[in-house]
Scaffold this active site. Structure first.
Site, PDB file in Angstrom:
ATOM      1  N   ASN A 176       0.157   1.354   5.766  1.00  0.00           N
ATOM      2  CA  ASN A 176       0.961   0.499   4.885  1.00  0.00           C
ATOM      3  C   ASN A 176       1.729  -0.458   5.778  1.00  0.00           C
ATOM      4  O   ASN A 176       2.483  -0.023   6.639  1.00  0.00           O
ATOM      5  CB  ASN A 176       1.918   1.372   4.066  1.00  0.00           C
ATOM      6  CG  ASN A 176       2.941   0.564   3.272  1.00  0.00           C
ATOM      7  OD1 ASN A 176       4.020   1.052   2.985  1.00  0.00           O
ATOM      8  ND2 ASN A 176       2.611  -0.658   2.905  1.00  0.00           N
ATOM      9  N   GLY A 177       1.514  -1.751   5.559  1.00  0.00           N
ATOM     10  CA  GLY A 177       2.216  -2.748   6.366  1.00  0.00           C
ATOM     11  C   GLY A 177       1.270  -3.851   6.787  1.00  0.00           C
ATOM     12  O   GLY A 177       0.200  -4.021   6.214  1.00  0.00           O
ATOM     13  N   CYS A 202       0.855  -1.174   0.000  1.00  0.00           N
ATOM     14  CA  CYS A 202       0.000   0.000   0.000  1.00  0.00           C
ATOM     15  C   CYS A 202       0.897   1.230   0.000  1.00  0.00           C
ATOM     16  O   CYS A 202       2.092   1.140   0.282  1.00  0.00           O
ATOM     17  CB  CYS A 202      -0.858   0.056   1.262  1.00  0.00           C
ATOM     18  SG  CYS A 202      -2.001  -1.331   1.425  1.00  0.00           S
ATOM     19  N   TYR A 242      12.624  -4.294  -5.729  1.00  0.00           N
ATOM     20  CA  TYR A 242      11.513  -4.327  -6.679  1.00  0.00           C
ATOM     21  C   TYR A 242      10.395  -3.328  -6.433  1.00  0.00           C
ATOM     22  O   TYR A 242       9.931  -2.676  -7.361  1.00  0.00           O
ATOM     23  CB  TYR A 242      10.924  -5.745  -6.718  1.00  0.00           C
ATOM     24  CG  TYR A 242       9.632  -5.855  -7.494  1.00  0.00           C
ATOM     25  CD1 TYR A 242       9.598  -5.673  -8.876  1.00  0.00           C
ATOM     26  CD2 TYR A 242       8.429  -6.136  -6.849  1.00  0.00           C
ATOM     27  CE1 TYR A 242       8.408  -5.763  -9.586  1.00  0.00           C
ATOM     28  CE2 TYR A 242       7.234  -6.229  -7.561  1.00  0.00           C
ATOM     29  CZ  TYR A 242       7.245  -6.045  -8.925  1.00  0.00           C
ATOM     30  OH  TYR A 242       6.062  -6.122  -9.630  1.00  0.00           O
ATOM     31  N   GLY A 296      -0.291   0.025  -4.976  1.00  0.00           N
ATOM     32  CA  GLY A 296      -1.579  -0.605  -4.714  1.00  0.00           C
ATOM     33  C   GLY A 296      -2.583  -0.191  -5.756  1.00  0.00           C
ATOM     34  O   GLY A 296      -2.776   0.998  -5.984  1.00  0.00           O
TER      35      GLY A 296
END
Ligand code: SF4
Length: 497
Positions: free
Chosen positions: A117-118, A17, A262, A43
């Protein structure tokens, strides 16, 4: 059949995210929109923006891409000088609108909105406990746990309540929060996921403050990056300026190295370092570790491009765009007929005969997850006339799932967890195969082992995982027991520096 061919057959780990926050700008929603647009790669399932209008929270969120969700009229429904935004790919919780973020709650501390995010490793445990005590959850996302804990806190101030909530949760989180008169940002004590802050000029007014998962969001809105939100830090932006508080000091960090391999955009700076520079350094080390006589170095676009550049620089072998990408393939791609289905990777990438014909090719990619895409690319290059294809991977073999907010296949679907390198080489039909070593990757990353999460390569998880739990929701039901058991066996508490 419609499908997102970006991760064809999920042959990549999938992005998690992205979060964005802004305080003190009359165009807060528009800037949040641009910030999210720049972070769309983090996302693609849903996106949302919440603003504080001065009287209430205004919320707009929907499934889909940022540019499809927000138009002028929708952004006009988001007035206010402060905003937070979120792009989501579901790592926990189902893919449905209820789980789209930011999540908004009315609490005894006033209205609160959160974007996360996580992934919390103890969310299920806390959720069960809160439900037993009467809390009602409206989403299946682990993010809601933060708001429940804050709402139940006896502390009346938002920062105090957040501090109490953060003391209960374990795992990876970079969060942005919007309250009546302020924006808050916090990062877990290991700093697994990135979060950085900056400032933006506002004509005739004090500078606005911004916070985002990646600095590429700042570039689009001409914001100046200032510094990362530190691991274990809460930052508060309000009319009085910026204040900082530490809620967990001195723990070992666990910066996700895969952000540099990435996930993140190469034009971002993550954990204080240019992602493009890291990828180039991975490629240079890879060339030293796995040299091969060849005529051309070809990247797998887009993720292998900077590593291939580094490989070419170090080896002295010419760099060439032997594969081109169709940038217009996305979720809306419809395979027209059953009889011509299974275009697979060809829809997204095609070989350039004039570049690879008759050449010994070094094909550089960032990772191999299942191996199916690599095999198709090797075949594609050979069909286009390449005389040899030598696969080089700018990270070590991926052998473990991620528990910190990245969507990964089951361990048994990770080709490197089941096959030796020579077996993988045979499977992908390459003439040779070389992976960057763990030591080489960490050296090029520039953060030591004790500062880095490399668990999907090394099995060393910096945040201890929960005990095996057959009800675990991180994986679908049938694999939960197996995964938890495997991971508990592999997990070792990380040493402190
Ligand atoms: Fe990143 Fe891998 Fe660690 Fe997950 S397990 S946080 S993808 S390095």
């Amino acid at each position: 059949m419609a499908g997102d061919l970006r991760d064809e057959g999920q042959d990549k780990f999938r992005d998690e995210c992205g979060v964005f926050g802004i305080f003190g700008h009359p165009d807060a929603a528009n800037l949040a929109y641009l910030g999210l647009y720049a972070m769309q790669h983090r996302g693609q399932e849903s996106a949302g923006i919440v603003t504080w209008t001065g009287q209430r929270m205004a919320v707009e969120k929907q499934m889909g891409y940022v540019a499809d969700i927000f138009d002028e009229s929708r952004l006009a429904r988001l007035p206010g000088h402060s905003a937070i935004g979120h792009v989501r790919y579901s790592t926990t919780g189902e893919s449905r609108l209820e789980n789209a973020q930011p999540i908004v709650y009315n609490t005894n501390k006033g209205p609160l909105a959160i974007g996360h995010n996580g992934n919390l490793v103890n969310a299920d445990e806390i959720r069960r406990e809160l439900e037993q005590e009467g809390s009602i959850f409206t989403t299946s996302s682990d993010t809601e746990v933060f708001l429940h804990l804050m709402a139940r806190s006896r502390r009346e101030d938002v920062v105090g309540a957040l501090r109490e909530a953060l003391a209960r949760v374990r795992g990876a989180y970079s969060i942005v929060l919007l309250a009546r008169d302020r924006v808050l940002a916090a990062r877990d004590p290991q700093g697994v996921r990135p979060l950085t802050m900056g400032r933006l000029k506002v004509p005739g007014q004090p500078d606005a403050t911004v916070v985002a998962s990646e600095t590429c969001a700042f570039d689009l809105i001409d914001a100046e990056p200032l510094r990362d939100v530190e691991p274990g830090e809460i930052v508060v932006f309000d009319a009085g300026g910026t204040a900082s508080a530490s809620f967990a000091m001195g723990q070992r960090t666990g910066f996700c190295v895969f952000e540099h391999v990435y996930f993140a955009r190469p034009d971002s700076s993550i954990f204080g370092k240019s992602v493009a520079d890291s990828r180039r350094a991975f490629g240079q080390r890879l060339a030293r570790e796995h040299p091969v006589p060849a005529d051309i170095v070809v990247p797998v676009p887009d993720s292998g491009m900077f590593a291939a550049l580094g490989f070419a620089e170090e080896s002295g072998i010419r760099y060439g765009m032997g594969l081109v990408r169709n940038h217009y393939v996305g979720r809306t791609f419809i395979e027209p007929k059953q009889s011509i289905r299974n275009f697979g990777v060809k829809v997204k990438l095609n070989a350039v005969r004039s570049v690879v014909g008759g050449k010994r090719v070094v094909l550089v990619d960032d990772s191999i997850v299942r191996g199916t895409t690599s095999k198709k690319l090797v075949r594609m290059l050979k069909a286009a006339g390449a005389s040899e294809v030598h696969m080089r991977i700018s990270s070590p073999p991926t052998v473990n799932p991620c528990h910190y907010g990245i969507d990964t296949p089951r361990r048994k679907e990770l080709i490197a967890s089941a096959k030796a390198i020579e077996e993988i080489r045979a499977f992908i039909e390459a003439d040779s195969l070389g992976y960057l070593s763990l030591e080489g990757m960490l050296a090029a990353f520039g953060h030591g082992d004790h500062e880095t999460c490399s668990a999907c390569f090394s099995g060393r998880y910096p945040v201890p995982l929960r005990a095996p739990d057959p009800q675990a929701t991180l994986f679908p039901a049938e694999e939960a027991g197996e995964a938890a058991e495997e991971d508990a066996a592999r997990t070792e508490p990380a040493p402190r520096p």
